[in-house]
Write an enzyme that holds these catalytic residues in place. Structure first.
Site, PDB file in Angstrom:
ATOM      1  CE  LYS A 157      -3.627  -2.748   2.170  1.00 24.61           C
ATOM      2  NZ  LYS A 157      -4.837  -2.841   2.877  1.00 24.61           N
TER       3      LYS A 157
ATOM      4  CG  HIS B 147      -6.934  -2.708  -2.747  1.00 24.05           C
ATOM      5  ND1 HIS B 147      -7.428  -2.156  -1.916  1.00 24.05           N
ATOM      6  CD2 HIS B 147      -6.168  -3.873  -2.326  1.00 24.05           C
ATOM      7  CE1 HIS B 147      -7.001  -2.630  -0.623  1.00 24.05           C
ATOM      8  NE2 HIS B 147      -6.354  -3.629  -0.774  1.00 24.05           N
TER       9      HIS B 147
ATOM     10  CD  GLU C  83      -6.593  -0.190   1.252  1.00 23.91           C
ATOM     11  OE1 GLU C  83      -5.571   0.207   0.564  1.00 23.91           O
ATOM     12  OE2 GLU C  83      -6.764  -0.948   2.197  1.00 23.91           O
TER      13      GLU C  83
ATOM     14  CB  SER D  97      -6.988  -9.576   9.050  1.00 25.28           C
ATOM     15  OG  SER D  97      -7.724  -8.296   9.123  1.00 25.28           O
TER      16      SER D  97
END
Ligand code: 13P
Length: 255
Positions: free
Chosen positions: A14, A98, A100, A216
């Protein structure tokens, strides 16, 4: 069935790290990874401007992905980076869609589909991300969301193109939250995606496409997740910047 698909571990860095820290991660973490590259792809995605330095520092089979590419080709598009410019510096992969980018930068499924098409046309391989938000899961719409996101990509690509696409199922509620999908929850959606691929393409494509899980993933939960039939690897965020990334790679290498 799973054994025919090459496993895949991606590290999505990221918008993190300084150049010094990135170089250090290559030297201390990535270069000490040993894995069977005939059976496992390991691909990390740093920010664009770190790529050249990291590429020359990698001493093993770890590959590099870009985190995005432009919808445009080369030209007067200030601030953009075109797919063929990524390919030009020897990068083979790009992450597209993605969550995001979808939530913070207004990328919708139609745009993601178009970017996937452009990236594939320049010879890049694509890690195409899909996944539902918490409210969508709670409303019972997980399968519909995933189906809409996937069909928008499918509309833009040929059967042949699917050889160069890895599908990353990343439930948005599990990204960066520490709330990992249970192996059963992840498997349920991966199985759905594979069945959907039979429906919208054919069984050969469905059987061969890699479907990886993101959200996660860490050194402790990766072994159980990779044991599920339709989980072919991971797209790892936070843990890809930590020593436990080696444990995640190991869990796939020994699977
Ligand atoms: P985390 O592993 O930090 O939850 O992020 C997942 C992700 O977004 C990978 O693309």
């Amino acid at each position: 069935m799973q054994s025919t698909r090459k496993l895949f571990v991606g590290g999505n860095w990221k918008c993190n790290t300084t150049l010094e820290k990135s170089v250090n991660l290559v030297e201390t973490l990535l270069n000490s990874l040993s894995f069977n590259s005939a059976k496992l792809d390991v691909v990390i995605a740093p920010i664009f401007i770190h790529i050249p330095a990291l590429k020359s520092g990698i001493k093993n089979a770890v590959q590099i992905a870009a985190q995005n590419c432009s919808l445009t080709s080369q030209g007067a598009y200030t601030g953009e980076i075109a797919a063929d410019q990524i390919k030009d510096i020897g990068i083979d992969w790009v992450i597209l869609g993605h969550s995001e980018r979808r939530s913070y930068f207004g990328e919708d499924s139609e745009l993601v589909g178009k970017k996937v098409k452009i990236a594939l046309a320049t010879g890049l391989k694509v890690i195409a991300c899909i996944g539902e938000k918490l409210e969508e899961r709670e409303a019972g719409n997980t399968f519909d969301v995933v189906k809409n996101q996937l069909t928008a990509i499918n509309k833009e690509v040929s059967h042949e193109d699917w050889k160069n696409i890895v599908i990353a199922y990343e439930p948005v509620w599990a990204i960066g939250t520490g709330k990992v999908a249970t192996p059963e929850q992840a498997q349920e959606v991966h199985e759905y995606i594979r069945k959907l691929m039979v429906e919208i393409n054919n069984s050969e494509i469905a059987e061969n496409v890699r479907i990886i899980y993101g959200g996660s993933v860490n050194g402790k939960n990766s072994s159980e997740l990779i044991g599920k039939e339709d989980i072919d690897g991971f797209l790892v965020g936070g843990a890809s910047l930590k020593p436990e990334f080696a444990d995640i790679v190991k869990s796939c290498d020994s699977n």
